[in-house]
Scaffold this active site. Structure first.
Site, PDB file in Angstrom:
ATOM      1  N   GLY A 146      32.345   2.196  19.161  1.00 55.58           N
ATOM      2  CA  GLY A 146      32.836   3.482  17.899  1.00 55.58           C
ATOM      3  C   GLY A 146      32.093   4.371  17.729  1.00 55.58           C
ATOM      4  O   GLY A 146      31.954   4.839  16.326  1.00 55.58           O
TER       5      GLY A 146
ATOM      6  N   ASN B 190      33.448   7.317  17.752  1.00 55.76           N
ATOM      7  CA  ASN B 190      34.324   8.155  17.144  1.00 55.76           C
ATOM      8  C   ASN B 190      35.117   8.377  15.702  1.00 55.76           C
ATOM      9  O   ASN B 190      34.948   8.329  14.723  1.00 55.76           O
ATOM     10  CB  ASN B 190      35.939   8.124  17.968  1.00 55.76           C
ATOM     11  CG  ASN B 190      35.585   9.301  19.635  1.00 55.76           C
ATOM     12  OD1 ASN B 190      35.799  10.136  19.016  1.00 55.76           O
ATOM     13  ND2 ASN B 190      35.960   9.214  20.016  1.00 55.76           N
TER      14      ASN B 190
ATOM     15  N   ILE C  39      47.598  -2.350  24.144  1.00 60.76           N
ATOM     16  CA  ILE C  39      48.837  -1.850  24.094  1.00 60.76           C
ATOM     17  C   ILE C  39      49.448  -2.070  22.670  1.00 60.76           C
ATOM     18  O   ILE C  39      49.660  -3.373  22.426  1.00 60.76           O
ATOM     19  CB  ILE C  39      50.039  -1.892  24.909  1.00 60.76           C
ATOM     20  CG1 ILE C  39      48.739  -1.823  26.360  1.00 60.76           C
ATOM     21  CG2 ILE C  39      51.090  -1.361  24.959  1.00 60.76           C
ATOM     22  CD1 ILE C  39      48.575  -0.187  27.032  1.00 60.76           C
TER      23      ILE C  39
ATOM     24  N   ASN D  43      45.781   8.945  17.503  1.00 59.30           N
ATOM     25  CA  ASN D  43      45.228   8.242  18.683  1.00 59.30           C
ATOM     26  C   ASN D  43      44.085   9.059  18.692  1.00 59.30           C
ATOM     27  O   ASN D  43      45.150  10.329  19.121  1.00 59.30           O
ATOM     28  CB  ASN D  43      45.772   7.431  19.503  1.00 59.30           C
ATOM     29  CG  ASN D  43      45.092   6.963  20.801  1.00 59.30           C
ATOM     30  OD1 ASN D  43      44.341   6.240  19.984  1.00 59.30           O
ATOM     31  ND2 ASN D  43      45.300   7.261  21.789  1.00 59.30           N
TER      32      ASN D  43
ATOM     33  N   HIS E 251      43.057  10.075  23.204  1.00 55.50           N
ATOM     34  CA  HIS E 251      43.442   9.881  24.293  1.00 55.50           C
ATOM     35  C   HIS E 251      42.172  11.669  24.706  1.00 55.50           C
ATOM     36  O   HIS E 251      42.497  12.732  24.642  1.00 55.50           O
ATOM     37  CB  HIS E 251      45.051   9.863  24.130  1.00 55.50           C
ATOM     38  CG  HIS E 251      44.878  10.131  25.808  1.00 55.50           C
ATOM     39  ND1 HIS E 251      44.930   8.495  26.768  1.00 55.50           N
ATOM     40  CD2 HIS E 251      45.624  10.676  26.938  1.00 55.50           C
ATOM     41  CE1 HIS E 251      44.992   8.734  27.143  1.00 55.50           C
ATOM     42  NE2 HIS E 251      44.982   9.620  28.399  1.00 55.50           N
TER      43      HIS E 251
ATOM     44  N   SER F 189      42.539  14.873  23.244  1.00 57.32           N
ATOM     45  CA  SER F 189      43.611  14.973  22.753  1.00 57.32           C
ATOM     46  C   SER F 189      43.914  14.441  21.496  1.00 57.32           C
ATOM     47  O   SER F 189      43.770  12.932  21.914  1.00 57.32           O
ATOM     48  CB  SER F 189      45.074  14.797  23.182  1.00 57.32           C
ATOM     49  OG  SER F 189      44.889  15.602  24.234  1.00 57.32           O
TER      50      SER F 189
ATOM     51  N   THR G 139      53.528   6.521  18.749  1.00 52.42           N
ATOM     52  CA  THR G 139      54.680   6.752  18.894  1.00 52.42           C
ATOM     53  C   THR G 139      54.846   5.305  19.676  1.00 52.42           C
ATOM     54  O   THR G 139      54.520   5.078  20.137  1.00 52.42           O
ATOM     55  CB  THR G 139      55.344   8.127  19.351  1.00 52.42           C
ATOM     56  OG1 THR G 139      55.522   8.326  20.487  1.00 52.42           O
ATOM     57  CG2 THR G 139      55.448   8.730  18.050  1.00 52.42           C
TER      58      THR G 139
ATOM     59  N   ASP H 222      50.900   7.098  24.631  1.00 47.80           N
ATOM     60  CA  ASP H 222      49.761   8.440  24.737  1.00 47.80           C
ATOM     61  C   ASP H 222      50.913   9.302  24.753  1.00 47.80           C
ATOM     62  O   ASP H 222      51.060  10.153  24.910  1.00 47.80           O
ATOM     63  CB  ASP H 222      48.582   8.073  25.868  1.00 47.80           C
ATOM     64  CG  ASP H 222      48.305   7.684  25.591  1.00 47.80           C
ATOM     65  OD1 ASP H 222      47.711   7.156  26.889  1.00 47.80           O
ATOM     66  OD2 ASP H 222      47.409   7.222  24.596  1.00 47.80           O
TER      67      ASP H 222
ATOM     68  N   GLU I  99      34.887  15.601  20.950  1.00 46.72           N
ATOM     69  CA  GLU I  99      36.253  14.323  20.737  1.00 46.72           C
ATOM     70  C   GLU I  99      35.532  14.018  19.365  1.00 46.72           C
ATOM     71  O   GLU I  99      36.264  13.755  18.453  1.00 46.72           O
ATOM     72  CB  GLU I  99      36.293  12.967  21.353  1.00 46.72           C
ATOM     73  CG  GLU I  99      36.330  12.752  23.061  1.00 46.72           C
ATOM     74  CD  GLU I  99      36.625  11.209  23.468  1.00 46.72           C
ATOM     75  OE1 GLU I  99      36.296  10.478  22.921  1.00 46.72           O
ATOM     76  OE2 GLU I  99      36.856  11.664  24.346  1.00 46.72           O
TER      77      GLU I  99
HETATM   78  C1  GRF Z   1      36.308   7.940  24.373  1.00 48.85           C
HETATM   79  O1  GRF Z   1      36.361   8.082  25.582  1.00 48.85           O
HETATM   80  C2  GRF Z   1      37.377   7.985  23.825  1.00 48.85           C
HETATM   81  O2  GRF Z   1      38.372   8.373  24.307  1.00 48.85           O
HETATM   82  C3  GRF Z   1      38.735   6.616  24.457  1.00 48.85           C
HETATM   83  O3  GRF Z   1      37.583   5.439  24.084  1.00 48.85           O
HETATM   84  C4  GRF Z   1      36.022   5.930  24.493  1.00 48.85           C
HETATM   85  C5  GRF Z   1      35.463   4.861  23.360  1.00 48.85           C
HETATM   86  O4  GRF Z   1      35.423   5.681  21.850  1.00 48.85           O
HETATM   87  N1  GRF Z   1      39.173   6.827  23.196  1.00 48.85           N
HETATM   88  P1  GRF Z   1      34.608   5.414  21.396  1.00 48.85           P
HETATM   89  O5  GRF Z   1      32.394   5.760  21.640  1.00 48.85           O
HETATM   90  O6  GRF Z   1      34.386   3.818  21.230  1.00 48.85           O
HETATM   91  O7  GRF Z   1      35.123   6.026  20.004  1.00 48.85           O
END
Ligand code: GRF
Length: 196
Positions: A12, A14, A92, A107, A109, A136, A141, A145, A174
């Site tokens: 988590g 992000n 997915i 999202n 990626h 990115s 959609t 990705d 990110e």
């Molecule tokens: C990150 O590399 C992100 O790009 C991908 O999942 C990984 C872990 O993300 N979507 P987080 O630390 O759980 O936010």
């Protein structure tokens, strides 16, 4: 004020950067963090930030995606989100779920889309000998990705990089990119964000 639900499956990081960005005159606030993994570390981090959390474990659904997604939608819509942010969410999603949140689901990626859709993005960029990599943020959609790109960050890929060292270089970007994109998106501005 836009209400944002964040979906996670793991640490988590992000989610934390998104949640911490939504303060002051930012037009959005986090209202829910949902994980499909009961033991995801991000759940405790969200609770520490005072955000409501919930778990919808995908395993009991044994591959019945429609039933799992119906549970997701019921749990998410109870929080009345305006925007969904997938942040390390590793399931997915079917077109049915995506259509339900059409135009309001983002999202992040870890590649310079449209390159390297899917998994193992950094390893694939290194194997291809790319001199740069990155991340990115895109609108989700039905194409995995594949939605409109709302932001990108580029970092150098070095000859002695491993997937782990490259991932570690990309991750801080990110954490800057996603909040910048969310801020614009919540204001109805789809001008792509480019970092640095
Ligand atoms: C990150 O590399 C992100 O790009 C991908 O999942 C990984 C872990 O993300 N979507 P987080 O630390 O759980 O936010």
């Amino acid at each position: 004020m836009k209400r944002v639900a964040i979906l996670i499956s793991g640490s988590g990081s992000n989610m934390v950067s998104l949640a911490q960005s939504m303060t002051g005159d930012h037009p959005a606030r986090p209202v829910l963090v949902l994980s499909n993994v009961p033991e995801a570390g991000g759940l405790a981090r969200a609770q520490a930030l005072g955000i409501d959390t919930t778990v919808v474990d995908h395993r009991p659904y044994k591959g019945d995606r429609a039933a799992f997604e119906a549970a997701l939608i019921q749990r998410l819509d109870a929080a009345q989100p305006d925007i969904l942010c997938l942040a390390g969410f590793m399931r997915i999603l079917t077109p049915g779920f995506i259509n339900h949140y059409a135009g309001r689901m983002l999202n992040i990626h870890p590649s310079l889309l449209p390159k390297y859709k899917g998994l193992d993005t950094h390893a694939r960029a290194l194997a291809a000998g790319d001199g740069e990599a990155g991340c990115s943020v895109h609108e989700v959609t039905a194409e995995l990705d594949g939605g409109p790109i709302l932001g990108q960050a580029r970092v150098p890929a070095l000859p002695d990089d491993t997937a782990e060292t490259l991932a570690a270089r990309v991750l801080p970007f990110e954490h800057r990119l996603y909040p910048a994109v969310l801020d614009r998106f919540a204001r109805g501005d789809r001008t792509p964000v480019t970092l640095p």
